[in-house]
Design a protein around this motif. Structure first.
Motif, short mmCIF file in Angstrom:
data_model
loop_
_atom_site.label_atom_id
_atom_site.label_comp_id
_atom_site.label_asym_id
_atom_site.label_seq_id
_atom_site.Cartn_x
_atom_site.Cartn_y
_atom_site.Cartn_z
N LYS A 173 3.64 -5.84 -11.13
CA LYS A 173 4.86 -6.39 -11.73
C LYS A 173 4.61 -7.89 -11.82
CE LYS A 173 7.82 -2.83 -9.83
NZ LYS A 173 8.91 -2.51 -8.92
N CYS A 174 4.57 -8.40 -13.04
CA CYS A 174 4.15 -9.78 -13.28
C CYS A 174 5.33 -10.63 -13.76
CB CYS A 174 3.04 -9.81 -14.32
SG CYS A 174 1.63 -8.75 -13.92
N TYR A 175 5.50 -11.77 -13.11
CA TYR A 175 6.61 -12.68 -13.45
C TYR A 175 6.10 -14.10 -13.57
CZ TYR A 175 9.41 -8.81 -11.60
OH TYR A 175 9.96 -7.57 -11.37
N THR A 176 6.75 -14.87 -14.45
CA THR A 176 6.52 -16.31 -14.48
C THR A 176 7.35 -16.91 -13.34
OG1 THR A 176 8.40 -16.76 -15.93
CG2 THR A 176 6.27 -16.28 -17.00
N PRO A 177 7.05 -18.14 -12.92
CA PRO A 177 7.87 -18.75 -11.87
C PRO A 177 9.35 -18.84 -12.24
CG PRO A 177 5.82 -19.94 -12.11
CD PRO A 177 5.87 -18.94 -13.23
N ALA A 178 9.66 -19.11 -13.52
CA ALA A 178 11.06 -19.20 -13.95
C ALA A 178 11.74 -17.84 -13.86
CB ALA A 178 11.12 -19.75 -15.37
N GLN A 179 11.06 -16.79 -14.27
CA GLN A 179 11.62 -15.44 -14.19
C GLN A 179 11.85 -15.04 -12.74
OE1 GLN A 179 8.51 -13.41 -16.33
NE2 GLN A 179 9.82 -13.11 -18.13
N TRP A 180 10.90 -15.37 -11.88
CA TRP A 180 11.00 -15.01 -10.47
C TRP A 180 12.21 -15.74 -9.83
CZ3 TRP A 180 9.62 -11.27 -7.55
CH2 TRP A 180 9.57 -11.41 -6.17
N ASP A 196 0.86 -1.18 0.00
CA ASP A 196 0.00 0.00 0.00
C ASP A 196 0.90 1.23 0.00
OD1 ASP A 196 -1.82 2.03 0.40
OD2 ASP A 196 -2.79 1.09 2.12
N LEU A 197 0.89 1.97 -1.09
CA LEU A 197 1.74 3.16 -1.23
C LEU A 197 1.05 4.43 -0.79
CD1 LEU A 197 3.16 2.40 -4.79
CD2 LEU A 197 4.21 1.88 -2.59
N SER A 198 -0.20 4.31 -0.35
CA SER A 198 -0.99 5.49 -0.04
C SER A 198 -0.99 5.85 1.44
CB SER A 198 -2.43 5.28 -0.50
OG SER A 198 -3.01 4.21 0.22
N GLY A 199 -0.25 5.14 2.25
CA GLY A 199 -0.23 5.46 3.67
C GLY A 199 -1.43 4.92 4.43
N GLY A 200 -2.09 3.91 3.90
CA GLY A 200 -3.18 3.27 4.61
C GLY A 200 -4.58 3.63 4.16
N CYS A 201 -4.73 4.57 3.25
CA CYS A 201 -6.09 4.94 2.84
C CYS A 201 -6.61 4.07 1.70
CB CYS A 201 -6.19 6.42 2.49
SG CYS A 201 -5.44 6.88 0.93
N GLY A 202 -5.78 3.20 1.15
CA GLY A 202 -6.25 2.27 0.14
C GLY A 202 -6.45 2.88 -1.23
N GLN A 203 -5.65 3.85 -1.62
CA GLN A 203 -5.82 4.50 -2.91
C GLN A 203 -4.69 4.20 -3.89
OE1 GLN A 203 -8.37 6.57 -4.28
NE2 GLN A 203 -9.37 5.41 -2.67
N ALA A 204 -3.57 3.62 -3.45
CA ALA A 204 -2.46 3.33 -4.36
C ALA A 204 -1.78 2.04 -3.93
CB ALA A 204 -1.47 4.49 -4.37
N TYR A 205 -1.64 1.12 -4.86
CA TYR A 205 -1.02 -0.17 -4.56
C TYR A 205 0.01 -0.52 -5.62
CZ TYR A 205 -4.76 -1.00 -1.20
OH TYR A 205 -5.61 -0.91 -0.14
N GLN A 206 1.02 -1.23 -5.16
CA GLN A 206 2.03 -1.82 -6.03
C GLN A 206 2.03 -3.31 -5.74
OE1 GLN A 206 5.86 0.15 -6.32
NE2 GLN A 206 6.84 -1.80 -5.90
N ALA A 207 2.14 -4.13 -6.77
CA ALA A 207 2.06 -5.58 -6.57
C ALA A 207 3.15 -6.32 -7.33
CB ALA A 207 0.70 -6.08 -7.03
N VAL A 208 3.61 -7.41 -6.73
CA VAL A 208 4.47 -8.37 -7.40
C VAL A 208 3.67 -9.66 -7.45
CG1 VAL A 208 6.61 -9.70 -7.27
CG2 VAL A 208 6.59 -7.31 -6.55
N ILE A 209 3.48 -10.18 -8.66
CA ILE A 209 2.64 -11.36 -8.86
C ILE A 209 3.44 -12.39 -9.66
CG2 ILE A 209 0.44 -12.21 -9.75
CD1 ILE A 209 -0.28 -9.07 -9.84
N VAL A 210 3.51 -13.61 -9.13
CA VAL A 210 4.20 -14.71 -9.81
C VAL A 210 3.16 -15.78 -10.10
CG1 VAL A 210 6.02 -16.42 -9.67
CG2 VAL A 210 6.33 -14.19 -8.57
N SER A 211 2.93 -16.04 -11.40
CA SER A 211 1.90 -17.00 -11.77
C SER A 211 2.31 -17.77 -13.03
CB SER A 211 0.58 -16.28 -12.04
OG SER A 211 -0.39 -17.17 -12.56
N PRO A 212 2.01 -19.06 -13.06
CA PRO A 212 2.29 -19.82 -14.28
C PRO A 212 1.39 -19.40 -15.45
CG PRO A 212 1.24 -21.22 -12.62
CD PRO A 212 1.53 -19.91 -11.98
#
Length: 129
Positions: free
Chosen positions: A117-124, A70-86
């Motif tokens: 930010k999206c990665y395959t398992p191999a990339q991760w 949560d990049l917004s300081g807790g108010c739930g308005q800005a998020y950054q994500a790292v996702i690893v999925s086949p």
């Protein structure tokens, strides 16, 4: 929604009551109390949490790893994500982002900023070696 509108209008009324008219003052600044009132009115606007995003991504994308910040300081308005999925295999970055955005369509509409930010398992795995 009515309570949010009520609190926002109360905050605006407070600011109007306590602020010096602009034509009487060369610069405008908020007092600490006024700033706190505005922040309180704007806080908790989306109702989206990092845990709810993580849960939905893990389930619908069969993600092996999801980290939400949560990049917004807790108010739930800005998020950054790292996702690893086949499911990201053989997809370019744009297709991966479209897939994630389709899963979180309602949530993304309710927040201000979303950066996946999206990665395959191999990339991760290669990133962590």
């Amino acid at each position: 929604m009515f309570s949010r509108a009520t609190s926002l209008s109360r905050s605006c009324r407070y600011l109007l009551r306590t602020s010096v008219p602009v034509h009487q003052k060369s610069s405008f600044s908020l007092s600490a109390r006024s700033f706190a009132a505005v922040n309180a009115a704007m806080a908790d606007t989306s109702g989206i949490t990092a845990d709810s995003l993580k849960h939905k991504l893990t389930e619908q994308l069969q993600a092996q790893f999801v980290e939400i910040e949560d990049l917004s300081g807790g108010c739930g308005q800005a998020y950054q994500a790292v996702i690893v999925s086949p499911q990201f295999e053989s997809k370019n970055m744009l297709a991966r982002h479209r897939l994630v955005n389709s899963v979180l369509k309602a949530e993304i509409a309710a927040i201000h900023a979303w950066t996946p930010k999206c990665y395959t398992p191999a990339q991760w795995q290669a990133l962590h070696q």
